[in-house]
Design a protein around this motif. Structure first.
Motif, mmCIF file in Angstrom:
data_model
loop_
_atom_site.group_PDB
_atom_site.id
_atom_site.type_symbol
_atom_site.label_atom_id
_atom_site.label_comp_id
_atom_site.label_asym_id
_atom_site.label_seq_id
_atom_site.Cartn_x
_atom_site.Cartn_y
_atom_site.Cartn_z
ATOM 1 N N SER A 21 5.082 3.554 2.669
ATOM 2 C CA SER A 21 5.374 3.026 3.660
ATOM 3 C C SER A 21 4.498 1.954 3.997
ATOM 4 N N GLY A 22 4.598 1.067 4.616
ATOM 5 C CA GLY A 22 3.912 -0.088 5.034
ATOM 6 C C GLY A 22 3.557 0.113 6.602
ATOM 7 N N GLY A 23 2.759 -0.819 7.002
ATOM 8 C CA GLY A 23 2.328 -0.714 8.422
ATOM 9 C C GLY A 23 1.044 0.024 8.584
ATOM 10 N N ASN A 24 0.531 0.071 9.674
ATOM 11 C CA ASN A 24 -0.805 0.951 9.876
ATOM 12 C C ASN A 24 -0.620 2.022 10.518
ATOM 13 N N GLU A 25 0.664 2.678 10.658
ATOM 14 C CA GLU A 25 0.759 4.128 11.098
ATOM 15 C C GLU A 25 0.988 5.034 10.143
ATOM 16 N N GLU A 26 0.578 6.146 10.354
ATOM 17 C CA GLU A 26 0.670 7.338 9.544
ATOM 18 C C GLU A 26 1.971 7.657 9.317
ATOM 19 N N ALA A 27 2.293 7.859 7.764
ATOM 20 C CA ALA A 27 3.780 8.306 7.462
ATOM 21 C C ALA A 27 3.882 9.501 7.282
ATOM 22 N N SER A 28 4.872 10.196 7.557
ATOM 23 C CA SER A 28 4.951 11.812 7.347
ATOM 24 C C SER A 28 6.454 11.988 6.458
ATOM 25 N N SER A 29 6.330 12.630 5.510
ATOM 26 C CA SER A 29 7.358 13.065 4.658
ATOM 27 C C SER A 29 8.271 14.063 5.422
ATOM 28 N N GLU A 119 6.744 13.555 -0.282
ATOM 29 C CA GLU A 119 7.374 14.627 -1.001
ATOM 30 C C GLU A 119 8.572 14.342 -2.090
ATOM 31 N N ASP A 120 9.283 13.191 -1.598
ATOM 32 C CA ASP A 120 10.392 12.987 -2.607
ATOM 33 C C ASP A 120 10.067 12.010 -3.586
ATOM 34 N N GLY A 121 8.830 11.681 -3.628
ATOM 35 C CA GLY A 121 8.158 10.689 -4.566
ATOM 36 C C GLY A 121 8.645 9.175 -4.359
ATOM 37 N N ASP A 122 9.338 8.876 -3.278
ATOM 38 C CA ASP A 122 9.825 7.730 -3.043
ATOM 39 C C ASP A 122 8.948 6.720 -2.200
ATOM 40 N N GLY A 123 7.593 6.508 -2.686
ATOM 41 C CA GLY A 123 6.681 5.727 -1.986
ATOM 42 C C GLY A 123 5.372 6.290 -1.806
ATOM 43 N N ILE A 124 4.421 5.819 -1.058
ATOM 44 C CA ILE A 124 3.388 6.368 -0.614
ATOM 45 C C ILE A 124 3.057 6.724 0.866
ATOM 46 N N GLU A 125 2.162 7.363 1.303
ATOM 47 C CA GLU A 125 2.093 7.500 2.526
ATOM 48 C C GLU A 125 0.508 7.713 2.619
ATOM 49 N N PRO A 126 -0.168 7.428 4.042
ATOM 50 C CA PRO A 126 -1.695 7.500 4.199
ATOM 51 C C PRO A 126 -1.935 9.011 4.189
ATOM 52 N N PHE A 217 0.099 -2.446 -5.733
ATOM 53 C CA PHE A 217 -1.399 -1.689 -5.436
ATOM 54 C C PHE A 217 -1.584 -0.399 -5.025
ATOM 55 N N LEU A 218 -0.895 -0.120 -4.018
ATOM 56 C CA LEU A 218 -1.295 1.099 -3.343
ATOM 57 C C LEU A 218 -0.647 2.478 -4.271
ATOM 58 N N GLU A 219 0.552 2.060 -4.877
ATOM 59 C CA GLU A 219 1.022 3.081 -5.796
ATOM 60 C C GLU A 219 0.171 3.407 -6.797
ATOM 61 N N ARG A 220 -0.177 2.230 -7.537
ATOM 62 C CA ARG A 220 -1.435 2.477 -8.589
ATOM 63 C C ARG A 220 -2.512 2.826 -8.098
#
Length: 656
Positions: A21-29, A119-126, A217-220
């Motif tokens: 997810s973008g932005g500088n906030e921590e994402a959570s699934s 968790e759903d695999g759709d993107g990354i999180e910090p 980049f982040l996914e790779r």
């Protein structure tokens, strides 16, 4: 009649084996299980922090700092989601393994990446990182670290550990590996790859700058180089670059290594096995990994808590008992002696029959596999006649239609693996409608016509086919094994079907180490491995010959990874795979990434380099009934790191 008797014998063997997810906030699934309570993000300044009793005792004895001094500042502590309930401290997680060569099992389960997949695999999180910013054209990524975070030995974790890793370990190829693809951007006009720059902004911020857009980049990074950091204070005392080769060899010798290459690889790449090396993982090695019982103990400086401020992990230690092979794992599981283990669906019946006696439950995770049974033919096999044959699409079609998929499914998957071709499942990106029905009709006459058309002729006894010049044709299928003595049922069934159309077939078992060596030496003509890919852009390794990893493309991968100095130069549609991958990596928009991903998949559909016979079946996750907080129904894939995707730090052993 001969074939029917053979089939009966194989079926009997299968039954016996099945029953033993973008932005500088921590994402959570978000957890999708209905029964899981929603937990709001807590204010740890209000709730305070709690820790395991064993750590409390150390604090009270003056041997350890208080928990609030061991973790990041309150606002930078990572709070994990609840899966079932807030856990309980204590206990041992019994984890079977085959010794240090089985390093990735525990490696993935304890891994802490800079960024991880949701968790759903759709993107990354910090994860180790707390967030990021990216500019409009995806050429500059600012990555924020957690202030006050510590290594397992109590030393600070800062941006200096990222810069040290980049300058003294990645670039010098300390692990014996070339710099990962994620650190290159691609000129969209020329295809030229340009190395990225990594710089320090401040103690808890780094910047990655690409010459050209790097949308992925982040996914790779989350796949190629998950641990984009290393404890500088530790490696400064062992790296030859910094202490000299002579002194480094002395250190290597103390660790049991006779050369610096293997020393660098094992201590820098498989570092989680060594107690000397500080880590950010929830558990830390505490003894010799070559012991019959290898133990990892909780990291008192771990940076995560649950929703109530309890420092994770819940479980005190992981006990890795060395076991002989897969049959040993199964027997110990049936006896209730293992907390957690993954199995293929072929073990479903025996596991289900013993569920109550073994005091465990069976969860099902969704695989990213294109099929549950299949065949790969090495397109660069050294024998020139076999290479020409394997590259002939008519031969692949013949081996596909020569197999009765319905019979195979009933015997191997109890009918749950749909009779179909190896294809992208409908639940994953790049699904191609109708692909699963390609070459699936059981048609021995069609198979024979194709082989006749190719020019393969019957021998004088009309028992087996030969090449047109009368020379022997033999298909050797390699089965990778962890020590089983018996030939797999799948391989014996394929041998029976193939020999019915005159293809003399042998099955060879190779243990993991030998199979790995044979693969890298281009000595595996055929294997029953399948393909497992969540998304082309995430991990193309099994679809695009970037390096030696998947048997079907053999040494095409070596040609690419060596810059054309070794291996076999790709031609035709295999060369197109590399061309399209280059276009994908130089894409400037996510739409372009999706387009070229689709084109790569279409080439696989047209060529069917990997043949499949039955559809994907679930991965069985067998968990002891006291092992809790294990999610059900998530994706099982190497990209997502197996058990690591389930957030093991919040597993716990429920006490009465």
């Amino acid at each position: 009649m001969k074939r029917k008797w053979a089939l009966c014998i194989i079926f009997f063997i299968a039954l016996v084996m099945g029953g033993c997810s973008g932005g500088n906030e921590e994402a959570s699934s978000e957890n999708e299980q209905d029964e899981v309570p929603e937990v709001d993000q807590v204010d740890l300044n209000q709730t305070g922090l709690m820790e395991a009793p064993m750590l409390m005792d150390l604090v009270e004895a003056g041997d350890l700092e208080p928990v609030q001094d061991r973790m990041p500042i309150m606002e930078d502590i990572m709070i994990e989601d609840v899966v079932e309930e807030i856990g309980q401290y204590g206990g041992e997680w019994v984890f079977p393994w085959a010794g240090p060569d089985d390093k990735w099992g525990i490696g993935k389960a304890t891994e802490e990446a800079l960024f991880r997949f949701q968790e759903d695999g759709d993107g990354i999180e910090p994860n180790v990182a707390k967030g990021y910013d990216v500019n409009e054209d995806s050429t500059e990524y600012i990555i924020y670290l957690r202030e006050g975070m510590r290594w397992s030995d109590g030393e600070p974790f800062t941006a200096d550990d990222v810069i040290f890793y980049w300058e003294h370990m990645l670039l010098p190829e300390t692990f014996g590996k070339a710099l990962y693809d994620c650190y290159y951007s691609v000129n969209p006009e020329t295809g030229e790859r340009v190395r990225s720059d990594v710089t320090k902004v401040d103690d808890y911020t780094i910047k990655v700058t690409h010459e050209y857009p790097s949308v992925l980049f982040l996914e790779r990074l989350a796949i190629d180089n998950k641990w984009f950091f290393a404890p500088a204070h530790f490696y400064k005392d062992i790296l030859p670059e910094l202490i000299g080769e002579e002194e480094a060899l002395e250190v290597a010798s103390e660790w049991g290594y006779n050369d610096l290459d293997s020393f660098g690889e094992w201590t820098g790449y498989y570092f989680w096995l060594f107690p000397e090396r500080p880590t950010l993982r929830p558990w830390v090695a505490s003894n010799d990994p070559y012991s019959d019982r290898f133990i990892m103990e909780r990291n008192p400086y771990y940076f995560k808590t649950d929703a109530e401020g309890n420092q994770l992990p819940y479980i005190d230690s992981i006990v890795l008992d060395r076991m002989q092979d897969d049959s040993h794992y199964l027997l110990e599981t049936l006896a209730g002696n293992i907390n957690l283990r993954m199995f293929g669906f072929e073990e479903f019946t025996v596991l289900k029959e013993n569920e109550e006696r073994g005091d465990y439950r069976i969860l099902q995770w969704y695989p990213a596999s294109w099929s549950s049974t299949g065949l790969q033919l090495n397109q660069t096999v050294e024998d020139p006649k076999l290479r020409e044959l394997f590259q002939d699409i008519r031969f692949r079609e013949a081996l596909s239609v020569a197999v009765d998929r319905h019979e195979l499914s009933e015997i191997l998957t109890h009918g749950l693996g749909e009779p179909q071709q190896a294809a992208v499942p409908e639940s994953l990106p790049n699904y191609q409608e109708g692909w699963q029905d390609q070459w699936v009709e059981y048609d021995v006459e069609r198979a024979n016509d194709l082989l006749d058309e190719i020019g393969l002729v019957w021998d004088e006894n009309e028992e087996f086919r030969t090449f047109a010049d009368g020379s022997e044709l033999r298909l050797v299928i390699y089965q990778e094994s962890r020590g089983e003595s018996q030939v797999g049922t799948l391989q014996e069934l394929l041998k029976m079907y193939y020999e019915e159309i005159g293809i003399k077939t042998d099955v060879t078992i190779a243990d993991q180490g030998r199979f790995f060596d044979l693969k890298y030496d281009n000595q595996i003509p055929a294997t029953t491995q399948t393909v497992s890919v969540v998304k082309v852009s995430y991990r193309p390794d099994e679809l695009v010959p970037l390096r030696v990893i998947t048997p079907w493309f053999g040494h095409y991968g070596l040609y690419h990874s060596s810059g054309g100095e070794e291996g076999v130069e790709p031609e035709g549609d295999v060369a197109k795979l590399l061309e399209y991958w280059g276009n994908l990596t130089s894409s400037t928009t996510s739409e372009d990434v999706d387009y070229w991903s689709e084109e790569i998949i279409k080439l696989h559909q047209e060529n069917q380099w990997v043949i499949g016979y039955t559809g994907p079946t679930p991965t069985l996750v067998v968990a002891s009934n006291d092992m809790r907080n294990i999610p059900d129904g998530i994706v099982d894939s190497d990209e997502f790191r197996g058990f690591g995707h389930a957030k093991p730090a919040q597993f716990f052993l429920k006490q009465d």
